[in-house]
Structures are given as structure tokens and as C-alpha cells.
Design an enzyme around this catalytic site. Structure first.
Site, PDB file in Angstrom:
ATOM      1  N   ARG A 267     -19.734 -16.853  67.476  1.00 13.77           N
ATOM      2  CA  ARG A 267     -18.383 -16.259  67.388  1.00 13.77           C
ATOM      3  C   ARG A 267     -17.393 -16.928  68.328  1.00 13.77           C
ATOM      4  O   ARG A 267     -16.260 -17.214  67.911  1.00 13.77           O
ATOM      5  CB  ARG A 267     -18.457 -14.738  67.591  1.00 13.77           C
ATOM      6  CG  ARG A 267     -18.987 -14.098  66.336  1.00 13.77           C
ATOM      7  CD  ARG A 267     -19.142 -12.605  66.374  1.00 13.77           C
ATOM      8  NE  ARG A 267     -19.556 -12.179  65.039  1.00 13.77           N
ATOM      9  CZ  ARG A 267     -20.241 -11.085  64.760  1.00 13.77           C
ATOM     10  NH1 ARG A 267     -20.591 -10.261  65.718  1.00 13.77           N
ATOM     11  NH2 ARG A 267     -20.559 -10.787  63.514  1.00 13.77           N
ATOM     12  N   GLU A 390     -18.027 -15.426  59.904  1.00 12.53           N
ATOM     13  CA  GLU A 390     -18.722 -15.016  61.145  1.00 12.53           C
ATOM     14  C   GLU A 390     -18.316 -13.600  61.571  1.00 12.53           C
ATOM     15  O   GLU A 390     -18.285 -13.287  62.758  1.00 12.53           O
ATOM     16  CB  GLU A 390     -18.457 -16.004  62.287  1.00 12.53           C
ATOM     17  CG  GLU A 390     -19.125 -17.353  62.115  1.00 12.53           C
ATOM     18  CD  GLU A 390     -20.638 -17.265  62.157  1.00 12.53           C
ATOM     19  OE1 GLU A 390     -21.252 -17.507  61.092  1.00 12.53           O
ATOM     20  OE2 GLU A 390     -21.207 -16.965  63.216  1.00 12.53           O
TER      21      GLU A 390
END
Ligand code: FAD
Length: 413
Positions: A267, A390
Site C-alpha cells: 500500500r 490495492e
């Protein structure tokens, strides 16, 4: 004192990444936006260069594969440990986000098309054991989580992996796999037993060319057109049992934590992409505003300046918050501090700021921003995905809320 300058040891890396972005990615940016799905062959030379640097140990953090938490006895690891002993450590996570920011200042889609730097490589780097790390060295790996019936709620994965002798047999369909056509292997998330819930979801490295694995089609998209996004079908696809990443045991108590740990590393990388692309928009917009006679004055309150200058200042400060959160999340990973909360905060903030900034820059530049004379319109298109994949904006906010309020995923959905 907080020192936010780029750490000295990373300055050459950041400088090199910037040169690559300026001299290779930017000049090819429009070309591969138009030639959707065509392989950007210019990247091969670059990938070879990064491989060379990796061999010589100089490429720590040059891309996604730089993210590994337990490092071996490399020179870099020794330096890292001496830094750690001194109370701080700037390692491969920070190096990766810094270089990714520079590369995405050049072009996000091309960065996502870099051979051997896929999100699957981050997964391998994060959870593979030493034998697997060695075996999958040099492999370009995509990441396949999303399915027709499961996007944000990855616990709903329907793709199955059944142990048969010394092999897992994988069946299911994966969609929107970045680099899914071009990569050498895909890290596939599949369940060992759907009745056992999230804990049974494991990831498997499936090399391309494995019988039963078929790339079915490529998507046409709003942005990052130079990056291929594939649908892949698995039918009776067999991989050695050693290709399961991490622990094969189903630990119901641990739940999803093992598989989700990858996201703590990836991330911040996606946040860095948004930060880099938004910086490109801000820099060009500043130049265009200056040409139009709009002066941005940092010594006067925003509300006393022109609307365009005040907007620009607001965008820049929002950008800076995203930048700092991204550095924090990566720095925490380097210092082995649990960073799930900060990784989600960085992704949520940078994803939103990236979209806001790039679109407002189009607005500030008017018709020039909207036309293909400049890359502003392209950056606005490219940014949007960074707020989606994501884990979407909303999902990151949900994770942050759960962590801050101490709620489980069952309590707050
Ligand atoms: C170009 C591109 C590349 C991609 N690359 C990859 C890849 O390499 N590998 C991979 O596995 N996947 C990839 N994806 C898929 C991506 O990760 C998913 O699209 C994303 O997770 C969202 O899933 P979804 O599209 O099914 O949306 P959904 O989950 O159906 O969500 C739709 C909307 O509802 C919102 N929402 C969902 N649940 C909640 C909730 N509980 N509370 C509030 N809002 C909610 C979402 O935020 C979103 O706005 C890619 C997608 C694209 C477009």
C-alpha cells in the site's frame, strides 16, 4: 528535530530514478497511452540496468522487489543494522517509495510495466521463505486476487487450491491482473477450504505456461493504458506444493492476517505512485500559472492571493500531507514497527489527493489542461486507479476506522 530531507544514502538512487523518469518514461508517456496494449520495449534496457545494479547490491529499493522485511547478511543489511542500533533505520521500503515517486513523476503505467517489478514480486519478497526467494529470483510476478465475484471483499475468494499428492490443483478465474499478460508468473490467491473462511486463503506462485492457465483477454481502460490488465483462467492448473507462499497450515485464530500482511508493504508503494504523479501535475501547473502571470506567494496567506494561487497552495499542502504519510508508513516497515494503520492511512490519503490534485490541475490550466498538448489530462486519468487498486479509498477508511475504534471486521463493515 524532524529531518525530512532525502537520506543521504538514497540521494543517488532518487537522482537516478529521476533521470530515468525524465529521459525515458516521460518521452514515451504519450506514445504508449495511444498504443494501448503494445509492449513498451524501451523498458527492457532499463530492466537490464536494474538487474545489473541488483547483482552488484546497489539497487536496494529500485522497485517493488526491494521490499523485504527480513534481510540477509548483505552489506546493505549490515548498514541497516548499524543504523538500527543508532535508533533509526532507512531501508528498502523507504528506498522503494522514494524511487517509485520519481518514476511515477515520469509515468505510472510504464512503472507498472517494469519487468520483474510487479506487485507479485512484493508479495514474494514479503512472505517467501529463503528457498522460494532464491527459486523465484528474477521472475516477473503479477498479483491475482480479484475475481468476478470478489473485489474489495477479498475474503470471498472462490478460486480453489486442492492438494493432490505433491501438487496443488488450482481452479478459478482472476480478473484485472496488472501485467497479467507480460509477467513470467502470477501470485494467485486461492482458498484451501472455503468452509474454513479467511484463514484458508493462501497465495501460490503459478508460472506462465503452466498447463491449465490461460490469459483470456486484456482490458481497455481510462488510464495507465501502457500497463496490461488481464483476465486469467485456471482449470486444473497444477503447481508444486512448494509454490505455496508462507505457512500452509490453516490457522483459524490468525485468520486473514498472514495474507493481508503483504498489503502493509504494497500500500505505501501505491501511495508513492499517487504522490509522484500528483507532483508531476503540480510542477507543470505551477509553470503554466507562472506563464499566465499568476504568482504563488508562500509568504502571504492564501486568502489574500488570487483564486488560482490559493487553490494551488491548498493542493500543495494536501499533497505534502500525503507525501509525509507515505514516508511514515514505509519508514515504520523499515523499522519493523507494525504499520497496517499507517499503510492504509497513506493509501487513503494519497489515493484521494492524487485524484483531486491531478483533476484540479486540469481545471486550473483550463483548455490547455484538458487537451493533449500537455500530459495533465493523462495524469488525471492515470491517477484514478491508484485510489482503487490495492484496496479502494472506502476500504482504506474502513480499515483505519476499525483500527482506531478497536472494532473487528464483523463489527464494522
Ligand atoms: C487497472 C486495474 C488494475 C488492477 N490490478 C489488479 C491486480 O493486479 N491484481 C488484483 O488482484 N486486482 C487488481 N485490480 C482490481 C482492484 O483491486 C479492484 O477493482 C478493487 O479491489 C475493487 O474491487 P471491485 O472493482 O470489485 O469493486 P467493489 O469491491 O465491488 O467496490 C465497488 C465500490 O463500492 C465500495 N465499497 C465496497 N465495499 C465497501 C464497504 N464495505 N464500505 C464502503 N464502500 C465499499 C468500493 O470502495 C467501490 O467504490 C485492478 C483493477 C483495475 C481497474
Amino acid at each position: 528535530m524532524i529531518n525530512l530531507e532525502t537520506p543521504k544514502k538514497f540521494r543517488p538512487l532518487v537522482g537516478q530514478a529521476h533521470q530515468v523518469a525524465m529521459n525515458l518514461l516521460r518521452p514515451n508517456s504519450r506514445k504508449y497511452d495511444i498504443l494501448e496494449h503494445e509492449y513498451p520495449k524501451e523498458l527492457d534496457m532499463l530492466a537490464a540496468m536494474i538487474d545489473g545494479l541488483s547483482e552488484s547490491g546497489q539497487a536496494s529499493g529500485a522497485g517493488a522487489s526491494g521490499v523485504r522485511r527480513s534481510e540477509e547478511d548483505t552489506a546493505a543489511a549490515k548498514t541497516a543494522r548499524s543504523e538500527e542500533a543508532a535508533g533509526t533505520r532507512n531501508g528498502s521500503n523507504l528506498a522503494s517509495v522514494l524511487s517509485i515517486m520519481e518514476m511515477c513523476w515520469g509515468d505510472v503505467g510504464l512503472l507498472l510495466s517494469m519487468p520483474r517489478q510487479g506487485l507479485g514480486n512484493s508479495a514474494i519478497a514479503s512472505v517467501a521463505d529463503d528457498e522460494q526467494a532464491e527459486r523465484f529470483k528474477g521472475v516477473w510476478a503479477g498479483m491475482a486476487i480479484t475475481e468476478p465475484g470478489c473485489g474489495s471483499d477479498s475474503a470471498n475468494i472462490a478460486t480453489t487450491a486442492r492438494l493432490d499428492g505433491d501438487e496443488y490443483v488450482i481452479d478459478g478465474e482472476k480478473i484485472f491482473v496488472t501485467a497479467g499478460d507480460r509477467c513470467d508468473a502470477v501470485v494467485v490467491w486461492a482458498t484451501l477450504d472455503k468452509s474454513l473462511g479467511r484463514a484458508a486463503i493462501k497465495s501460490f506462485v503459478v508460472p506462465k505456461g503452466t498447463p491449465g492457465m490461460t490469459v483470456e483477454r486484456l482490458e481497455h481502460k481510462l488510464g495507465i493504458k501502457s500497463s496490461d490488465t488481464a483476465t486469467i483462467r485456471f482449470e486444473g492448473c497444477r503447481v508444486p506444493r512448494e509454490n505455496l507462499l508462507g505457512n500452509p497450515e490453516v490457522d483459524v485464530k490468525q485468520g486473514f492476517a498472514g495474507a493481508m500482511a503483504t498489503f502493509d508493504n504494497t500500500r505505501p508503494l501505491v501511495a508513492a505512485m499517487a504522490v509522484g504523479c500528483a507532483r508531476a501535475s503540480l510542477e507543470l501547473t505551477r509553470e503554466l500559472l507562472e506563464e499566465a502571470g499568476v504568482v504563488v506567494d508562500y509568504d502571504r496567506p492564501a486568502q489574500t492571493q488570487s483564486a488560482a494561487a490559493a487553490t494551488f497552495l491548498q493542493l500543495e499542502s494536501d499533497w505534502e500531507a500525503a507525501y509525509l504519510l507515505t514516508l511514515q508508513a514505509a519508514w515504520m516497515a523499515d523499522n519493523r514497527k507494525p504499520n497496517s494503520l499507517e499503510a492504509s492511512m497513506a493509501k487513503a490519503k494519497a489515493g484521494r489527493v492524487g485524484s483531486d490534485v491531478t483533476l484540479r490541475c486540469v481545471e486550473l490550466a483550463g483548455s490547455l489542461g484538458y487537451s493533449e498538448h500537455e500530459l495533465l489530462e493523462k495524469w488525471a486519468r492515470d491517477s484514478k486507479i491508484l485510489d482503487i487498486f490495492e484496496g479502494t479509498q472506502q476500504i482504506q477508511q474502513l480499515i483505519v476506522a476499525r483500527r482506531l475504534l478497536g472494532k473487528t471486521s464483523a463489527e464494522l463493515k
